[in-house]
Design a protein around this motif. Structure first.
Motif, PDB file in Angstrom:
ATOM      1  N   ARG A  34       0.834  -1.214   0.000  1.00 16.03           N
ATOM      2  CA  ARG A  34       0.000   0.000   0.000  1.00 16.03           C
ATOM      3  C   ARG A  34       0.866   1.261   0.000  1.00 16.03           C
ATOM      4  NH1 ARG A  34      -3.659  -0.319   4.914  1.00 16.03           N
ATOM      5  NH2 ARG A  34      -4.430   1.635   4.054  1.00 16.03           N
ATOM      6  N   PHE A  35       2.123   1.104   0.448  1.00 17.28           N
ATOM      7  CA  PHE A  35       3.051   2.231   0.516  1.00 17.28           C
ATOM      8  C   PHE A  35       4.120   2.157  -0.582  1.00 17.28           C
ATOM      9  CE2 PHE A  35       1.371   1.518   4.757  1.00 17.28           C
ATOM     10  CZ  PHE A  35       0.838   2.769   5.028  1.00 17.28           C
ATOM     11  N   GLY A  36       3.902   1.292  -1.556  1.00 18.47           N
ATOM     12  CA  GLY A  36       4.796   1.207  -2.701  1.00 18.47           C
ATOM     13  C   GLY A  36       5.929   0.211  -2.574  1.00 18.47           C
ATOM     14  N   CYS A  37       5.984  -0.526  -1.491  1.00 21.42           N
ATOM     15  CA  CYS A  37       7.051  -1.523  -1.324  1.00 21.42           C
ATOM     16  C   CYS A  37       6.797  -2.719  -2.239  1.00 21.42           C
ATOM     17  CB  CYS A  37       7.127  -1.996   0.124  1.00 21.42           C
ATOM     18  SG  CYS A  37       7.635  -0.698   1.258  1.00 21.42           S
ATOM     19  N   GLU A  38       7.849  -3.470  -2.499  1.00 19.28           N
ATOM     20  CA  GLU A  38       7.756  -4.598  -3.414  1.00 19.28           C
ATOM     21  C   GLU A  38       8.623  -5.757  -2.923  1.00 19.28           C
ATOM     22  OE1 GLU A  38       9.403  -5.536  -7.911  1.00 19.28           O
ATOM     23  OE2 GLU A  38       9.255  -3.480  -7.229  1.00 19.28           O
ATOM     24  N   LEU A  39       8.091  -6.952  -3.033  1.00 16.22           N
ATOM     25  CA  LEU A  39       8.878  -8.158  -2.753  1.00 16.22           C
ATOM     26  C   LEU A  39       9.832  -8.342  -3.921  1.00 16.22           C
ATOM     27  CD1 LEU A  39       9.462 -10.694  -1.070  1.00 16.22           C
ATOM     28  CD2 LEU A  39       7.607 -11.829  -2.311  1.00 16.22           C
ATOM     29  N   ALA A  52      13.199 -13.528   2.600  1.00 14.42           N
ATOM     30  CA  ALA A  52      12.410 -12.680   1.706  1.00 14.42           C
ATOM     31  C   ALA A  52      12.907 -11.242   1.822  1.00 14.42           C
ATOM     32  CB  ALA A  52      10.929 -12.755   2.080  1.00 14.42           C
ATOM     33  N   VAL A  53      13.259 -10.644   0.675  1.00 16.99           N
ATOM     34  CA  VAL A  53      13.793  -9.284   0.652  1.00 16.99           C
ATOM     35  C   VAL A  53      12.779  -8.350   0.003  1.00 16.99           C
ATOM     36  CG1 VAL A  53      15.664  -7.820  -0.184  1.00 16.99           C
ATOM     37  CG2 VAL A  53      16.159 -10.141   0.595  1.00 16.99           C
ATOM     38  N   VAL A  54      12.469  -7.272   0.731  1.00 15.88           N
ATOM     39  CA  VAL A  54      11.497  -6.273   0.285  1.00 15.88           C
ATOM     40  C   VAL A  54      12.240  -4.969   0.055  1.00 15.88           C
ATOM     41  CG1 VAL A  54       9.422  -5.004   0.952  1.00 15.88           C
ATOM     42  CG2 VAL A  54       9.696  -7.380   1.649  1.00 15.88           C
ATOM     43  N   ILE A  55      11.919  -4.295  -1.053  1.00 11.71           N
ATOM     44  CA  ILE A  55      12.530  -2.990  -1.341  1.00 11.71           C
ATOM     45  C   ILE A  55      11.461  -1.919  -1.140  1.00 11.71           C
ATOM     46  CG2 ILE A  55      12.080  -3.030  -3.821  1.00 11.71           C
ATOM     47  CD1 ILE A  55      14.967  -1.845  -4.107  1.00 11.71           C
ATOM     48  N   ASP A  56      11.866  -0.759  -0.614  1.00  9.76           N
ATOM     49  CA  ASP A  56      10.899   0.291  -0.302  1.00  9.76           C
ATOM     50  C   ASP A  56      10.386   0.974  -1.568  1.00  9.76           C
ATOM     51  OD1 ASP A  56      13.040   1.901  -1.029  1.00  9.76           O
ATOM     52  OD2 ASP A  56      12.759   3.296   0.623  1.00  9.76           O
ATOM     53  N   ASP A  58      10.595   3.982  -2.594  1.00  8.81           N
ATOM     54  CA  ASP A  58      11.530   4.915  -3.230  1.00  8.81           C
ATOM     55  C   ASP A  58      12.716   4.198  -3.860  1.00  8.81           C
ATOM     56  OD1 ASP A  58       9.994   7.083  -2.435  1.00  8.81           O
ATOM     57  OD2 ASP A  58      11.055   7.274  -0.528  1.00  8.81           O
ATOM     58  N   ARG A  59      12.781   2.882  -3.683  1.00 11.84           N
ATOM     59  CA  ARG A  59      13.876   2.060  -4.209  1.00 11.84           C
ATOM     60  C   ARG A  59      15.230   2.486  -3.638  1.00 11.84           C
ATOM     61  NH1 ARG A  59       9.580   0.096  -5.169  1.00 11.84           N
ATOM     62  NH2 ARG A  59       8.881  -0.695  -7.155  1.00 11.84           N
ATOM     63  N   LYS A  60      15.235   2.932  -2.382  1.00 10.69           N
ATOM     64  CA  LYS A  60      16.469   3.392  -1.760  1.00 10.69           C
ATOM     65  C   LYS A  60      16.976   2.468  -0.663  1.00 10.69           C
ATOM     66  CE  LYS A  60      15.731   8.219  -2.764  1.00 10.69           C
ATOM     67  NZ  LYS A  60      15.549   9.553  -2.244  1.00 10.69           N
ATOM     68  N   SER A  61      16.120   1.628  -0.121  1.00 12.80           N
ATOM     69  CA  SER A  61      16.552   0.734   0.944  1.00 12.80           C
ATOM     70  C   SER A  61      15.791  -0.588   0.855  1.00 12.80           C
ATOM     71  CB  SER A  61      16.334   1.375   2.318  1.00 12.80           C
ATOM     72  OG  SER A  61      14.970   1.571   2.547  1.00 12.80           O
ATOM     73  N   PHE A  62      16.327  -1.565   1.538  1.00 12.80           N
ATOM     74  CA  PHE A  62      15.679  -2.878   1.541  1.00 12.80           C
ATOM     75  C   PHE A  62      15.552  -3.361   2.968  1.00 12.80           C
ATOM     76  CE2 PHE A  62      20.194  -3.607   1.262  1.00 12.80           C
ATOM     77  CZ  PHE A  62      20.408  -4.622   2.166  1.00 12.80           C
ATOM     78  N   SER A  63      14.625  -4.310   3.154  1.00  8.95           N
ATOM     79  CA  SER A  63      14.382  -4.921   4.450  1.00  8.95           C
ATOM     80  C   SER A  63      14.183  -6.411   4.245  1.00  8.95           C
ATOM     81  CB  SER A  63      13.120  -4.338   5.101  1.00  8.95           C
ATOM     82  OG  SER A  63      13.235  -2.953   5.267  1.00  8.95           O
ATOM     83  N   VAL A  64      14.350  -7.158   5.331  1.00  5.64           N
ATOM     84  CA  VAL A  64      14.078  -8.588   5.307  1.00  5.64           C
ATOM     85  C   VAL A  64      12.728  -8.814   5.970  1.00  5.64           C
ATOM     86  CG1 VAL A  64      14.782 -10.825   6.245  1.00  5.64           C
ATOM     87  CG2 VAL A  64      16.487  -9.299   5.259  1.00  5.64           C
ATOM     88  N   LEU A  65      11.871  -9.538   5.295  1.00 13.07           N
ATOM     89  CA  LEU A  65      10.559  -9.892   5.816  1.00 13.07           C
ATOM     90  C   LEU A  65      10.691 -11.247   6.499  1.00 13.07           C
ATOM     91  CD1 LEU A  65       7.585  -9.140   5.999  1.00 13.07           C
ATOM     92  CD2 LEU A  65       7.270 -10.102   3.719  1.00 13.07           C
TER      93      LEU A  65
END
Length: 87
Positions: A34-39, A52-56, A58-65
């Motif tokens: 809903r905030f533009g993040c993508e798996l 599982a890696v998710v990118i924000d 803005d395509r500036k940072s990533f997180s692990v789900l």
């Protein structure tokens, strides 16, 4: 010694990636989208749990789900190739 890349660059579809997530991960991912993040991808290293890696948005940072649906916004043990690191 062979100097060619042996990794396959086949990208999985969104449905293929989602099929590998837990229910908790899916619920969190739906909220993040809903905030533009993508798996982006799921890393499957031998003898380790999938990551599982998710990118924000803005395509500036990533997180692990994580499997329990929580996010690790500063994954210290995840190493990415330069081509995958957001600029």
């Amino acid at each position: 010694m062979v100097d060619r890349e042996r990794r396959q660059h086949r990208t999985a579809s969104g449905a293929e990636l989602r099929a590998q997530l837990t229910e908790d991960q899916l619920l969190t991912l739906q909220e993040l989208e809903r905030f533009g993040c993508e798996l982006k991808f799921i890393r499957r290293a031998p003898f380790q749990d999938p990551v599982a890696v998710v990118i924000d948005g803005d395509r500036k940072s990533f997180s692990v789900l994580k499997p329990d649906g929580t996010l690790d916004n500063d994954p210290q043990d995840l190493k990415l190739r330069d081509s995958l690191v957001p600029a």
